[in-house]
Write a protein that holds these residues in place. Structure first.
Motif, PDB file in Angstrom:
ATOM      1  N   MET A   1       0.832  -1.281  -0.148  1.00  0.00           N
ATOM      2  CA  MET A   1      -0.050  -0.105   0.072  1.00  0.00           C
ATOM      3  C   MET A   1       0.982   1.158  -0.100  1.00  0.00           C
ATOM      4  N   LEU A   2       0.582   2.263  -0.716  1.00  0.00           N
ATOM      5  CA  LEU A   2       1.012   3.471  -0.820  1.00  0.00           C
ATOM      6  C   LEU A   2       1.107   4.239   0.665  1.00  0.00           C
ATOM      7  N   GLU A   3       2.195   4.860   0.963  1.00  0.00           N
ATOM      8  CA  GLU A   3       2.448   5.469   2.078  1.00  0.00           C
ATOM      9  C   GLU A   3       2.159   7.080   1.696  1.00  0.00           C
ATOM     10  N   PHE A   4       1.121   7.753   1.987  1.00  0.00           N
ATOM     11  CA  PHE A   4       0.794   9.025   1.639  1.00  0.00           C
ATOM     12  C   PHE A   4       1.447   9.971   2.345  1.00  0.00           C
ATOM     13  N   ALA A   5       2.131  11.009   1.418  1.00  0.00           N
ATOM     14  CA  ALA A   5       2.591  12.196   2.248  1.00  0.00           C
ATOM     15  C   ALA A   5       1.601  13.188   2.605  1.00  0.00           C
ATOM     16  N   GLN A  28      -0.835  -0.252 -20.853  1.00  0.00           N
ATOM     17  CA  GLN A  28      -0.391  -0.032 -22.497  1.00  0.00           C
ATOM     18  C   GLN A  28      -1.826   0.411 -22.769  1.00  0.00           C
ATOM     19  N   PRO A  29      -1.555   1.446 -24.115  1.00  0.00           N
ATOM     20  CA  PRO A  29      -2.629   2.201 -24.723  1.00  0.00           C
ATOM     21  C   PRO A  29      -3.614   0.959 -25.055  1.00  0.00           C
ATOM     22  N   GLY A  30      -4.970   1.273 -24.605  1.00  0.00           N
ATOM     23  CA  GLY A  30      -5.926   0.425 -24.824  1.00  0.00           C
ATOM     24  C   GLY A  30      -6.278  -0.493 -23.751  1.00  0.00           C
ATOM     25  N   SER A  31      -5.308  -0.644 -22.695  1.00  0.00           N
ATOM     26  CA  SER A  31      -5.710  -1.818 -21.683  1.00  0.00           C
ATOM     27  C   SER A  31      -6.395  -0.923 -20.700  1.00  0.00           C
ATOM     28  N   ARG A  32      -7.021  -1.914 -19.956  1.00  0.00           N
ATOM     29  CA  ARG A  32      -8.175  -1.288 -18.823  1.00  0.00           C
ATOM     30  C   ARG A  32      -7.135  -1.073 -17.472  1.00  0.00           C
ATOM     31  N   ILE A  33      -7.382   0.277 -17.062  1.00  0.00           N
ATOM     32  CA  ILE A  33      -6.989   0.551 -15.541  1.00  0.00           C
ATOM     33  C   ILE A  33      -7.909   0.170 -14.464  1.00  0.00           C
ATOM     34  N   PRO A  34      -7.378  -0.030 -13.488  1.00  0.00           N
ATOM     35  CA  PRO A  34      -7.992  -0.389 -12.305  1.00  0.00           C
ATOM     36  C   PRO A  34      -9.179   0.674 -11.957  1.00  0.00           C
ATOM     37  N   SER A  35     -10.432   0.073 -11.626  1.00  0.00           N
ATOM     38  CA  SER A  35     -11.552   0.486 -11.465  1.00  0.00           C
ATOM     39  C   SER A  35     -11.429   1.334 -10.140  1.00  0.00           C
ATOM     40  N   VAL A  36     -12.647   2.053  -9.817  1.00  0.00           N
ATOM     41  CA  VAL A  36     -12.488   2.791  -8.608  1.00  0.00           C
ATOM     42  C   VAL A  36     -12.625   1.742  -7.500  1.00  0.00           C
ATOM     43  N   ILE A  37     -13.287   0.841  -7.582  1.00  0.00           N
ATOM     44  CA  ILE A  37     -13.322  -0.143  -6.486  1.00  0.00           C
ATOM     45  C   ILE A  37     -11.898  -0.793  -6.323  1.00  0.00           C
ATOM     46  N   GLN A  38     -11.191  -1.281  -7.272  1.00  0.00           N
ATOM     47  CA  GLN A  38      -9.681  -1.606  -7.243  1.00  0.00           C
ATOM     48  C   GLN A  38      -8.873  -0.692  -6.725  1.00  0.00           C
ATOM     49  N   LEU A  39      -8.905   0.613  -6.998  1.00  0.00           N
ATOM     50  CA  LEU A  39      -8.148   1.576  -6.389  1.00  0.00           C
ATOM     51  C   LEU A  39      -8.509   1.640  -4.813  1.00  0.00           C
ATOM     52  N   GLN A  40      -9.498   1.322  -4.438  1.00  0.00           N
ATOM     53  CA  GLN A  40      -9.960   1.442  -3.318  1.00  0.00           C
ATOM     54  C   GLN A  40      -9.281   0.417  -2.281  1.00  0.00           C
ATOM     55  N   SER A  41      -9.306  -0.706  -2.986  1.00  0.00           N
ATOM     56  CA  SER A  41      -8.657  -2.132  -2.429  1.00  0.00           C
ATOM     57  C   SER A  41      -7.142  -2.035  -2.331  1.00  0.00           C
ATOM     58  N   GLU A  42      -6.587  -1.436  -3.609  1.00  0.00           N
ATOM     59  CA  GLU A  42      -5.163  -1.297  -3.692  1.00  0.00           C
ATOM     60  C   GLU A  42      -4.372  -0.233  -2.821  1.00  0.00           C
ATOM     61  N   GLY A  44      -6.188   1.666  -0.319  1.00  0.00           N
ATOM     62  CA  GLY A  44      -7.204   2.138   0.918  1.00  0.00           C
ATOM     63  C   GLY A  44      -7.517   3.667   0.990  1.00  0.00           C
ATOM     64  N   ILE A  45      -7.951   3.887  -0.342  1.00  0.00           N
ATOM     65  CA  ILE A  45      -8.839   5.265  -0.402  1.00  0.00           C
ATOM     66  C   ILE A  45     -10.366   4.921  -0.318  1.00  0.00           C
ATOM     67  N   ALA A  46     -10.818   6.141  -0.288  1.00  0.00           N
ATOM     68  CA  ALA A  46     -12.476   6.365  -0.323  1.00  0.00           C
ATOM     69  C   ALA A  46     -13.059   6.164  -1.884  1.00  0.00           C
ATOM     70  N   GLY A  47     -14.174   5.605  -2.158  1.00  0.00           N
ATOM     71  CA  GLY A  47     -14.649   5.817  -3.342  1.00  0.00           C
ATOM     72  C   GLY A  47     -14.782   7.086  -4.178  1.00  0.00           C
ATOM     73  N   ALA A  48     -15.033   8.044  -3.489  1.00  0.00           N
ATOM     74  CA  ALA A  48     -15.005   9.589  -4.099  1.00  0.00           C
ATOM     75  C   ALA A  48     -13.513   9.744  -4.373  1.00  0.00           C
ATOM     76  N   THR A  49     -12.512   9.353  -3.674  1.00  0.00           N
ATOM     77  CA  THR A  49     -11.217   9.667  -4.015  1.00  0.00           C
ATOM     78  C   THR A  49     -10.780   8.994  -5.430  1.00  0.00           C
ATOM     79  N   GLY A  50     -11.095   7.947  -5.305  1.00  0.00           N
ATOM     80  CA  GLY A  50     -10.896   7.136  -6.749  1.00  0.00           C
ATOM     81  C   GLY A  50     -11.636   7.489  -7.928  1.00  0.00           C
ATOM     82  N   GLN A  51     -12.899   8.214  -7.721  1.00  0.00           N
ATOM     83  CA  GLN A  51     -13.358   9.076  -8.747  1.00  0.00           C
ATOM     84  C   GLN A  51     -12.655  10.145  -9.130  1.00  0.00           C
ATOM     85  N   LYS A  52     -12.236  10.870  -8.383  1.00  0.00           N
ATOM     86  CA  LYS A  52     -11.480  12.055  -8.515  1.00  0.00           C
ATOM     87  C   LYS A  52     -10.262  11.682  -9.340  1.00  0.00           C
ATOM     88  N   VAL A  53      -9.378  10.548  -8.905  1.00  0.00           N
ATOM     89  CA  VAL A  53      -8.382  10.179  -9.693  1.00  0.00           C
ATOM     90  C   VAL A  53      -8.890   9.903 -11.230  1.00  0.00           C
TER      91      VAL A  53
END
Length: 76
Positions: A1-5, A28-42, A44-53
C-alpha cells in the motif's frame, strides 16, 4: 500500500502512481486501468477519491471511459 505524504491530496498521489504506470508501459494504450473499487482496495482510499483520480486522468487525456466497460489508457 502507498504511504501517503501529508502535504498532498491523496487523489493526486494515486493519480501520480497511475500516470507513472502509463508512462512506463505497465498500462499499455487500450488496456483497462483499475476501477474505482480496485483503487480503493489497492490504495485504501475512499470511493470518491478514486473517482477524482479517474476524473483527473480523463481531463488530462490519459484515459477514456466506456460506460459499462471500464476505463482504458488512451492512445497517444
Amino acid at each position: 500500500m502507498l504511504e501517503f505524504a501529508p502535504d498532498q491530496p491523496r487523489w493526486r498521489q494515486v493519480a501520480d502512481v497511475l500516470r507513472q504506470r502509463i508512462a512506463d508501459g505497465t498500462y499499455q494504450p487500450g488496456s483497462r486501468i483499475p476501477s474505482v473499487i480496485q483503487l480503493q482496495s489497492e490504495f485504501g482510499i475512499a470511493g470518491a477519491t478514486g473517482q477524482k483520480v479517474h476524473r483527473a486522468l480523463r481531463a488530462e487525456g490519459l484515459i477514456y471511459t466506456e460506460p459499462g466497460l471500464g476505463s482504458f489508457v488512451a492512445k497517444r
